[in-house]
Design an enzyme around this catalytic site. Structure first.
Site, PDB file in Angstrom:
ATOM      1  N   HIS A 136       0.873  -1.130  -0.079  1.00 56.52           N
ATOM      2  CA  HIS A 136      -0.108  -0.053   0.128  1.00 56.52           C
ATOM      3  C   HIS A 136       0.996   1.459   0.110  1.00 56.52           C
ATOM      4  O   HIS A 136       2.197   1.258   0.560  1.00 56.52           O
ATOM      5  CB  HIS A 136      -0.787  -0.059   1.200  1.00 56.52           C
ATOM      6  CG  HIS A 136      -2.010   0.840   1.248  1.00 56.52           C
ATOM      7  ND1 HIS A 136      -1.734   2.366   1.954  1.00 56.52           N
ATOM      8  CD2 HIS A 136      -3.163   0.951   1.254  1.00 56.52           C
ATOM      9  CE1 HIS A 136      -2.919   3.028   1.819  1.00 56.52           C
ATOM     10  NE2 HIS A 136      -3.652   2.065   1.378  1.00 56.52           N
ATOM     11  N   ASP A 213       3.303  -4.311   8.200  1.00 50.26           N
ATOM     12  CA  ASP A 213       1.706  -3.642   7.855  1.00 50.26           C
ATOM     13  C   ASP A 213       0.659  -4.476   8.248  1.00 50.26           C
ATOM     14  O   ASP A 213       0.279  -5.258   7.170  1.00 50.26           O
ATOM     15  CB  ASP A 213       1.820  -2.968   6.335  1.00 50.26           C
ATOM     16  CG  ASP A 213       0.471  -2.407   6.133  1.00 50.26           C
ATOM     17  OD1 ASP A 213      -0.369  -2.482   6.821  1.00 50.26           O
ATOM     18  OD2 ASP A 213       0.338  -1.761   5.068  1.00 50.26           O
ATOM     19  N   GLN A 216      -4.645  -5.003   6.934  1.00 51.72           N
ATOM     20  CA  GLN A 216      -5.594  -6.016   6.343  1.00 51.72           C
ATOM     21  C   GLN A 216      -5.466  -7.469   7.107  1.00 51.72           C
ATOM     22  O   GLN A 216      -6.408  -8.297   6.709  1.00 51.72           O
ATOM     23  CB  GLN A 216      -5.296  -6.262   4.856  1.00 51.72           C
ATOM     24  CG  GLN A 216      -5.611  -4.959   3.834  1.00 51.72           C
ATOM     25  CD  GLN A 216      -7.046  -4.661   3.985  1.00 51.72           C
ATOM     26  OE1 GLN A 216      -7.580  -5.280   4.255  1.00 51.72           O
ATOM     27  NE2 GLN A 216      -7.248  -3.257   3.920  1.00 51.72           N
ATOM     28  N   LYS A 239     -10.443  -1.026  10.219  1.00 50.99           N
ATOM     29  CA  LYS A 239     -10.730  -1.991   9.715  1.00 50.99           C
ATOM     30  C   LYS A 239     -10.813  -3.518  10.456  1.00 50.99           C
ATOM     31  O   LYS A 239     -10.909  -4.467   9.839  1.00 50.99           O
ATOM     32  CB  LYS A 239      -9.305  -2.155   8.727  1.00 50.99           C
ATOM     33  CG  LYS A 239      -9.263  -1.047   7.908  1.00 50.99           C
ATOM     34  CD  LYS A 239      -7.890  -1.382   6.798  1.00 50.99           C
ATOM     35  CE  LYS A 239      -7.365  -0.297   6.233  1.00 50.99           C
ATOM     36  NZ  LYS A 239      -8.107   0.063   4.941  1.00 50.99           N
ATOM     37  N   CYS A 377      -4.609   2.118  -3.913  1.00 50.60           N
ATOM     38  CA  CYS A 377      -3.528   2.634  -3.106  1.00 50.60           C
ATOM     39  C   CYS A 377      -2.370   1.569  -3.326  1.00 50.60           C
ATOM     40  O   CYS A 377      -1.546   1.691  -2.365  1.00 50.60           O
ATOM     41  CB  CYS A 377      -3.696   2.999  -1.777  1.00 50.60           C
ATOM     42  SG  CYS A 377      -5.147   4.478  -1.456  1.00 50.60           S
TER      43      CYS A 377
HETATM   44  N1  PMP Z   1      -1.846  -0.780   4.666  1.00 49.50           N
HETATM   45  C1  PMP Z   1      -2.940  -1.581   3.963  1.00 49.50           C
HETATM   46  C2  PMP Z   1      -2.303  -2.766   3.559  1.00 49.50           C
HETATM   47  C3  PMP Z   1      -4.346  -0.992   3.709  1.00 49.50           C
HETATM   48  O1  PMP Z   1      -4.983  -1.734   3.353  1.00 49.50           O
HETATM   49  C4  PMP Z   1      -4.406   0.388   4.344  1.00 49.50           C
HETATM   50  C5  PMP Z   1      -5.888   0.867   4.354  1.00 49.50           C
HETATM   51  N2  PMP Z   1      -6.449   0.791   3.014  1.00 49.50           N
HETATM   52  C6  PMP Z   1      -3.213   0.944   4.902  1.00 49.50           C
HETATM   53  C7  PMP Z   1      -2.198   0.608   4.874  1.00 49.50           C
HETATM   54  C8  PMP Z   1      -3.633   2.412   5.518  1.00 49.50           C
HETATM   55  O2  PMP Z   1      -4.407   2.276   6.658  1.00 49.50           O
HETATM   56  P1  PMP Z   1      -5.124   3.776   7.044  1.00 49.50           P
HETATM   57  O3  PMP Z   1      -5.708   4.467   5.978  1.00 49.50           O
HETATM   58  O4  PMP Z   1      -5.991   3.245   8.218  1.00 49.50           O
HETATM   59  O5  PMP Z   1      -3.903   4.489   7.823  1.00 49.50           O
END
Ligand code: PMP
Length: 418
Positions: A136, A213, A216, A239, A377
């Protein structure tokens, strides 16, 4: 109110064998009440159970006060609830102690914290940071900036066509100049579950620190940081059925102690004089300003909610949804599933007949099916796969096979309109 076509099919009994209701649906007011909606955008954010909504409301109605300034009883009650939330998160994720849990706005802020406060301790010119091409953007951009600050190089592990990490490439790109390895536990775009324990062991053997990270993973996998062995784990409450604006970085205590603060101001200090300041110990050193107290309390309620479930049952329910959705979508002519890793979280990305993902997303939305469409993203991943983006259906524990049926019906209709 629109009715969910698949729900009505199931209710008539015409497809009872396909009807696999979620036992947890009623716990989520938005899901239970919006019967015309198949909410399949859980990788973006999840809905909240009554227990979380009640905890946030009760905090504001009964205990609202600022924390760590306990000159009065209300503040004392708020502080105790806030710190109890930290203990709960530590226990759920297998942290060694609550001192290792730093509240952040979410995964993005947690990774930025590591890049801002840990990277300067270890990165020098000629070193490298190893990520992957499936990350991401929030696990890419902070490392680009850290590398450019210290003259280090950013390396990215290749991704195989099926959406798995290329483990040979991981080994090839990991060397004695690799100071940080930062990988997603689960890919948000494809659902691939990466073998993070194994990769952590390889990275540690090479002398690198490991950042995972977990955005997910937290709602779908029971995470035990002792077993994973990583140095930092980042996740977002929203999430995993908790409010937005709260998440955490869980970090190894000795590293947190060595790291300088990153944001500064109130709450993170021990003693301030105009000439110089001494800092509070971790985790407070990294928590400048008034924190998201209600968010932490809501997150604790989400952790309680998850702790009370039979998680093996949740995992098997979600695996059933993924398998059923995969089989159902595979039967549609012209539809291609993107990401077929052997170990997958309940995320299903697909493309249909050359149609732009945004067009499919809009047509599904008109039929009460909420999905995400685009690059998720993860632009470098899309570039690697040679795709403009995908349509992504992602499941949560309240989804049922009826939601999958609604998706399939809506995709058929969308394709007939294109
Ligand atoms: N890493 C991953 C794999 C994600 O899916 C996301 C959210 N789509 C993020 C980081 C960022 O998370 P947040 O917007 O809650 O900070």
């Amino acid at each position: 109110m629109k009715t969910n076509p698949a729900t009505s099919v199931a209710k008539t009994g015409a497809a009872t064998t396909r009807w696999n209701p979620s036992p947890w649906r009623q716990d989520f007011p938005l899901i239970a009440e919006q019967t015309g909606l198949a909410y399949l955008d859980n990788a973006a954010t999840t809905q909240k159970p009554t227990a979380v909504l009640n905890a946030v409301r009760a905090y504001y109605r009964e205990r609202n006060a600022n924390v760590h300034r306990a000159a009065h009883q209300l503040s004392d009650a708020a502080t105790r609830a806030f710190e109890a939330a930290r203990e709960k998160v530590a226990a759920r994720f297998g942290a060694s102690s609550a001192k290792e849990v730093i509240w952040t706005r979410g995964t993005t802020e947690a990774i930025n914290l590591v890049a801002a406060a840990y990277a300067p301790l270890v990165l020098a010119e000629g070193d490298n940071v190893l990520i992957s091409r499936m990350e991401h953007h929030s696990n890419i951009v902070p490392w680009q900036i850290a590398c450019s600050r210290f003259g280090a190089r950013l390396r990215a592990v290749a991704v195989l066509p099926n959406g798995e990490l290329d483990l040979d490439d991981f080994d090839a790109k990991l060397d004695e100049r690799t100071k940080i390895v930062a990988l997603s536990h689960v890919s948000n775009a494809l659902g691939t579950v990466n073998p993070v324990a194994d990769l952590t062991a390889r990275a540690k053997a090479a002398g690198a620190a490991v950042v995972v990270d977990g955005a997910q993973a937290a709602a779908h996998i029971e995470i035990d940081l002792r077993a994973l062995g990583c140095d930092f784990y980042a996740f977002s409450g929203h999430k995993m059925y908790a409010p937005t604006g709260i998440g955490a970085l869980i970090g190894r205590q000795e590293l947190l102690e060595a790291m300088p603060p990153w944001q500064t101001g109130g709450e993170m200090i021990e003693h301030v004089r105009i000439e110089a300041t001494t800092y509070a110990p971790p985790p407070f050193k990294f928590e400048a300003g008034t924190p998201n107290i209600a968010g932490a309390i809501g997150l604790a309620a989400a952790v309680d909610y998850l702790n009370d479930l039979d998680f093996a049952r949740v995992a098997s329910h979600e695996a059933d949804l993924l398998a059923y959705a995969t089989a159902s979508l595979n039967q549609i002519n012209g539809l291609r599933i993107v990401g077929t890793a052997g170990n997958k979280s309940p995320v299903l990305s697909f493309l249909a007949q050359g149609a732009h993902p945004h067009d499919i997303g809009a047509l599904l939305d008109q039929q009460g099916v909420a999905v995400r469409a685009g690059h998720h993203c993860a632009m470098p991943l899309m570039e690697t796969l040679g795709l403009p983006g995908t349509v992504r259906a992602s499941f949560g524990l309240y989804n049922s096979r009826a939601d999958v049926d609604a998706l399939v019906t809506a995709v058929h209709k969308a394709l007939s309109l294109l």
